[in-house]
Design a protein around this motif. Structure first.
Motif, short mmCIF file in Angstrom:
data_model
loop_
_atom_site.label_atom_id
_atom_site.label_comp_id
_atom_site.label_asym_id
_atom_site.label_seq_id
_atom_site.Cartn_x
_atom_site.Cartn_y
_atom_site.Cartn_z
N ASP A 34 51.87 52.88 -11.53
CA ASP A 34 52.01 53.56 -12.40
C ASP A 34 53.08 53.71 -12.64
O ASP A 34 53.31 54.57 -13.88
N LYS A 35 53.90 53.69 -12.02
CA LYS A 35 55.73 53.92 -12.45
C LYS A 35 56.22 52.81 -13.09
O LYS A 35 57.99 52.20 -13.82
N ASP A 36 55.98 51.53 -13.08
CA ASP A 36 56.61 50.23 -14.00
C ASP A 36 56.29 50.56 -15.46
O ASP A 36 55.19 50.04 -15.88
N GLN A 56 50.52 59.53 -11.15
CA GLN A 56 49.35 58.69 -10.50
C GLN A 56 48.16 59.11 -11.59
O GLN A 56 47.77 59.75 -11.83
N GLY A 57 47.90 57.57 -11.82
CA GLY A 57 46.53 57.13 -12.17
C GLY A 57 47.29 56.70 -13.63
O GLY A 57 46.28 56.53 -14.82
N PHE A 91 44.42 62.28 -15.51
CA PHE A 91 45.50 61.31 -14.74
C PHE A 91 44.63 60.00 -12.47
O PHE A 91 45.46 60.07 -12.12
N ALA A 92 43.17 60.22 -13.17
CA ALA A 92 42.19 60.15 -12.21
C ALA A 92 42.60 60.73 -10.62
O ALA A 92 42.03 60.22 -9.87
N VAL A 129 40.32 52.31 -10.36
CA VAL A 129 39.01 52.85 -10.03
C VAL A 129 37.54 52.40 -10.16
O VAL A 129 37.34 51.47 -10.38
N ILE A 130 36.55 53.50 -8.72
CA ILE A 130 35.70 52.47 -9.22
C ILE A 130 34.28 54.13 -9.63
O ILE A 130 34.48 55.02 -9.09
#
Length: 149
Positions: A34-36, A56-57, A91-92, A129-130
């Motif tokens: 997420d931070k890349d 996150q997400g 964001f999930a 994510v499912i």
């Protein structure tokens, strides 16, 4: 499970994948953390510093947005529209499933992507994510995949 690689609409760089059970999206995976921010496969010190807030997400939302722009994915399962909105808005939060699927997803995506897979990242799956309601279908596909190996 049938995988479709998702590429960044502007750079055409693979950023994730969508896993289908039949013609329904079951899983979305992001190849990067997420931070890349520059998607080079690692989170540098400046990336850590400038992302003071929880990201996150973010990567999953980005993959969903670019998947929505892919006509092959959109026509196969138009529900990507709602999933994209959910992942972008939240964001999930509360949607990210934890488990042992990462290695299995990487193997399946690697088979679908062929030579591209080695160029993506070392671990390939950064997050996933499912889709709610498809947890059992994904678990069944997971078990079936191990029976064949």
């Amino acid at each position: 499970m049938d995988w479709k690689i998702v590429k960044n609409t502007w750079t055409h760089k693979p950023i994730g994948a969508v896993g289908f059970v039949g013609d329904e999206i079951a899983v979305i995976v992001a190849f990067y953390d997420d931070k890349d921010a520059n998607q080079d496969g690692r989170v540098s010190l400046p990336e850590r510093f400038f992302s003071m807030f929880s990201m996150q997400g973010r990567a999953l939302a980005e993959v969903a947005n670019h998947a929505y722009a892919d006509p092959d994915i959109l026509t196969r399962d138009p529900s990507i529209y709602q999933l994209r909105g959910q992942l972008t808005a939240k964001f999930a939060s509360g949607l990210v499933a934890e488990g042992i699927y990462k290695a299995w997803f990487s193997q399946g995506i690697g088979q679908a992507a062929g030579a591209i897979a080695g160029q993506i990242t070392q671990n390939m799956v950064g997050s996933y994510v499912i889709k709610r309601g498809l947890e059992k279908a994904v678990a069944l596909a997971y078990r079936e995949g191990f029976r064949r190996n």
